[in-house]
Design an enzyme around this catalytic site. Structure first.
Site, short mmCIF file in Angstrom:
data_model
loop_
_atom_site.label_atom_id
_atom_site.label_comp_id
_atom_site.label_asym_id
_atom_site.label_seq_id
_atom_site.Cartn_x
_atom_site.Cartn_y
_atom_site.Cartn_z
N GLN A 131 -0.77 7.58 -3.08
CA GLN A 131 -0.22 8.92 -2.83
C GLN A 131 -1.25 10.02 -2.98
O GLN A 131 -0.93 11.19 -2.79
CB GLN A 131 0.95 9.20 -3.78
N ASP A 137 -4.27 3.54 -8.61
CA ASP A 137 -3.46 3.45 -7.41
C ASP A 137 -3.56 4.79 -6.66
O ASP A 137 -3.02 5.81 -7.12
CB ASP A 137 -2.01 3.15 -7.83
N CYS A 189 11.26 3.00 -4.82
CA CYS A 189 10.49 1.90 -5.43
C CYS A 189 9.85 2.33 -6.74
O CYS A 189 8.71 1.94 -7.05
CB CYS A 189 9.42 1.36 -4.49
N HIS A 208 4.84 3.04 -9.35
CA HIS A 208 5.55 2.40 -8.25
C HIS A 208 5.73 0.93 -8.61
O HIS A 208 4.91 0.35 -9.33
CB HIS A 208 4.68 2.55 -7.00
N LYS A 221 -0.55 5.61 4.83
CA LYS A 221 -0.23 6.86 4.12
C LYS A 221 -1.32 7.91 4.35
O LYS A 221 -1.25 9.01 3.80
CB LYS A 221 -0.09 6.59 2.62
N1 PMP Z 1 1.86 2.85 -5.00
C1 PMP Z 1 2.39 4.03 -4.70
C2 PMP Z 1 2.18 5.18 -5.64
C3 PMP Z 1 3.11 4.19 -3.53
O1 PMP Z 1 3.65 5.37 -3.24
C4 PMP Z 1 3.28 3.09 -2.67
C5 PMP Z 1 4.09 3.21 -1.39
N2 PMP Z 1 5.24 3.97 -1.49
C6 PMP Z 1 2.70 1.88 -3.02
C7 PMP Z 1 2.00 1.79 -4.19
C8 PMP Z 1 2.83 0.68 -2.14
O2 PMP Z 1 2.20 0.92 -0.92
P1 PMP Z 1 2.37 -0.09 0.29
O3 PMP Z 1 3.84 -0.30 0.46
O4 PMP Z 1 1.74 0.63 1.44
O5 PMP Z 1 1.64 -1.33 -0.09
#
Ligand code: PMP
Length: 563
Positions: free
Chosen positions: A360, A357, A521, A280, A383
């Protein structure tokens, strides 16, 4: 390019229509299937101001107890464990599991219909996928997931009832374009159970205060609630101490915190950071910024055509200059589950630190930071059925305390003079200023909720649901699944021939189905597959086979309109 795409011969128009009609019929009829499940909204409880009770407490007939929160539905899992005549391991035998404990077992009519539907679906010889007449056989080759293998006792009951669970989430009774909402945008954010909503409301009605630094009653209540939430997170991810749990705004802030504190302090020009192609933007940009600033090298582990990390290529990238490996446990764009244990172990052998990370993964599988052995683990509350604006950075305690804070201010100091400041140890070392107290408490309630369902039950249920959805989506002519890794969670990215991704998203929205379209993203990984965007349904435990049926039926109709 992905060569592993379904190359099924196109069924004729009549068969397609029949399949679409059958799927729509299933979504509209039957016991407990959403079409009929337009339940009366729960009565809004009367004002509880000053009563000492939360709305949930009134609904449930007693005061809310945060140590034993009530979910508003009977916990079949617990009852089954106690009353089951079938013991331990035998429940985990594939035959029993598939035959008697299918996720949609609660709805035999649906199961029966599914068999009829599957017999209509053409066999996909290209994938070696055989679809005989019965569901049991169709699901027999479901791959076993590593995170379930060692825990047969924890999946010993299949009382998981997604329809009942769904009722705990008020927003899932909403209507969109006159249709019951089908929420398939869980990778972007998850919905919140009543319990979480009530807990936050209770906080503002009965506990609200700043924390850690006042002598009065409400400061004590708020501090207790906040620190209690920290302990819940600690237990949930199996950290060794609450001191290892730093509350942050979300995954993004957690990663930036590590980059801007540890990274600034310890990395030197020429050092290398390894990430994967799946990341991401939140796990790319902070490292890129740091690399630009400090003269570091960012190296990227490639993936194969199914979206799986190439471990041998990763091993080649590791060397004595590697100081950090930062990677995702589950890809938000493709759903790939990465081999986290192996990646972490190899990084440590090379002397590098690891940031994992978990944005997910945390809502789909058990997290055990001590077993994973990552140096940092980050996730977002929103999430995992909690509020937005709150997240967690787990870090090994010694490492956190050897790292200089990134932000200065109140709460993180022991002593301040104009000449010098002495900092607290973690976690407050990294929690400068007034944090998001109410939402940390809300996250604690979300964790209680997930624990009540059982994360291993959730993982197993979602595994079947993903398998079910994958098989049906593969039968939609012109649909190309992007991300076909052997081990996946929740995400079903695809494109549909003849339509832009936005057109597909809008058509689904007309049916009340919420999916994400766009780059998610994660532009680099989509470009790896020659794409700028995909349509991305993503599943959670409150989704049902009927939700999937409606999705697939709508896509089949779209396709039929182009023929
Ligand atoms: N890493 C991953 C794998 C994600 O899916 C996301 C959110 N889509 C993020 C980081 C960022 O998370 P947040 O916007 O809640 O900070």
């Amino acid at each position: 390019m992905n060569t592993n795409i379904n190359n099924t011969a196109l069924p004729d128009e009549a068969a397609l229509e029949k399949l679409a009609n059958e799927l729509f019929r299933q979504a509209d009829t039957g016991n407990g299937i959403p079409g009929q499940e337009v339940v009366a909204q729960q009565a809004i409880p009367p004002s509880v101001a000053g009563s000492g009770q939360s709305p949930a407490g009134i609904l449930h007939g007693n005061n809310i107890n945060i140590d034993n929160p009530q979910t508003g539905f009977p916990d079949k899992n617990l009852q089954d464990i106690n009353s089951s005549s079938i013991a331990g391991d035998s429940l985990f035998s594939p035959a029993l599991r598939l035959k008697e404990y299918l996720p949609y077992e609660a709805d035999p009519a649906h199961l029966f219909n599914l068999q009829a539907i599957l017999s209509l679906i053409p066999v996909d010889n290209g994938m070696g996928l055989q679809l005989p007449g019965t569901v049991d056989h169709a699901l027999e080759d479901v791959p076993a997931y590593y995170f379930l293998e060692s825990k047969p006792a924890l999946v010993s009951s299949w009382g998981f009832d997604a329809y009942a669970v769904k009722k705990d989430f008020p927003i899932l009774s909403e209507h969109v374009n006159g249709k019951p909402l089908v929420w398939l945008d869980n990778a972007a954010t998850t919905q919140k159970p009543q319990q979480v909503i009530d807990r936050i409301s209770h906080y503002y009605q009965h506990e609200n205060s700043n924390i850690h630094r006042a002598a009065h009653e409400l400061a004590a209540r708020a501090t207790d609630a906040y620190e209690d939430a920290r302990k819940k997170v600690q237990t949930f991810i199996n950290a060794g101490s609450p001191n290892e749990i730093v509350f942050v705004r979300g995954t993004t802030e957690g990663i930036n915190l590590v980059a801007k504190s540890w990274g600034e302090q310890y990395l030197q020009p020429g050092d290398e950071i390894i990430i994967t192609h799946l990341e991401h933007h939140a796990n790319i940009v902070p490292w890129q910024q740091l690399a630009d600033k400090k003269g570091l090298k960012l190296r990227v582990v490639p993936v194969d055509d199914d979206g799986q990390v190439l471990l041998d290529e990763y091993a080649k990238l590791l060397n004595s200059k590697t100081k950090l490996v930062a990677f995702t446990q589950v890809s938000n764009a493709l759903g790939t589950i990465t081999p986290a244990h192996t990646i972490i172990e190899l990084a440590h052998q090379a002397g590098a630190k690891v940031l994992l990370d978990g944005a997910q993964s945390v809502s789909h599988m058990r997290t055990d930071v001590r077993s994973l052995n990552a140096d940092w683990f980050v996730f977002s509350g929103h999430k995992v059925f909690g509020p937005t604006g709150i997240g967690v950075l787990y870090g090994k305690e010694d490492l956190l305390n050897q790292t200089a804070p990134w932000q200065g201010g109140g709460n993180m100091i022991k002593d301040v003079t104009f000449e010098h400041t002495e900092y607290h140890n973690a976690p407050t070392r990294f929690e400068a200023g007034t944090g998001n107290i109410a939402d940390a408490v809300g996250l604690g309630a979300a964790i209680d909720y997930v624990n009540k369902l059982g994360i291993d039950n959730i993982a197993l249920y979602e595994h079947y649901l993903l398998e079910y959805a994958t098989r049906l989506l593969r039968q939609v002519p012109g649909l190309q699944l992007i991300g076909t890794a052997k081990e996946k969670a929740s995400v079903l990215s695809f494109t549909l021939q003849g339509y832009s991704n936005d057109q597909v998203g809008q058509a689904l929205n007309k049916e009340g189905i919420a999916v994400r379209t766009g780059h998610h993203c994660a532009q680099p990984i989509l470009r790896r597959f020659g794409l700028e965007s995909t349509v991305r349904p993503s599943l959670a435990f409150y989704n049902t086979c009927a939700d999937v049926d409606l999705l697939v039926a709508t896509l089949l109709q779209l396709r039929a309109a182009k023929r």
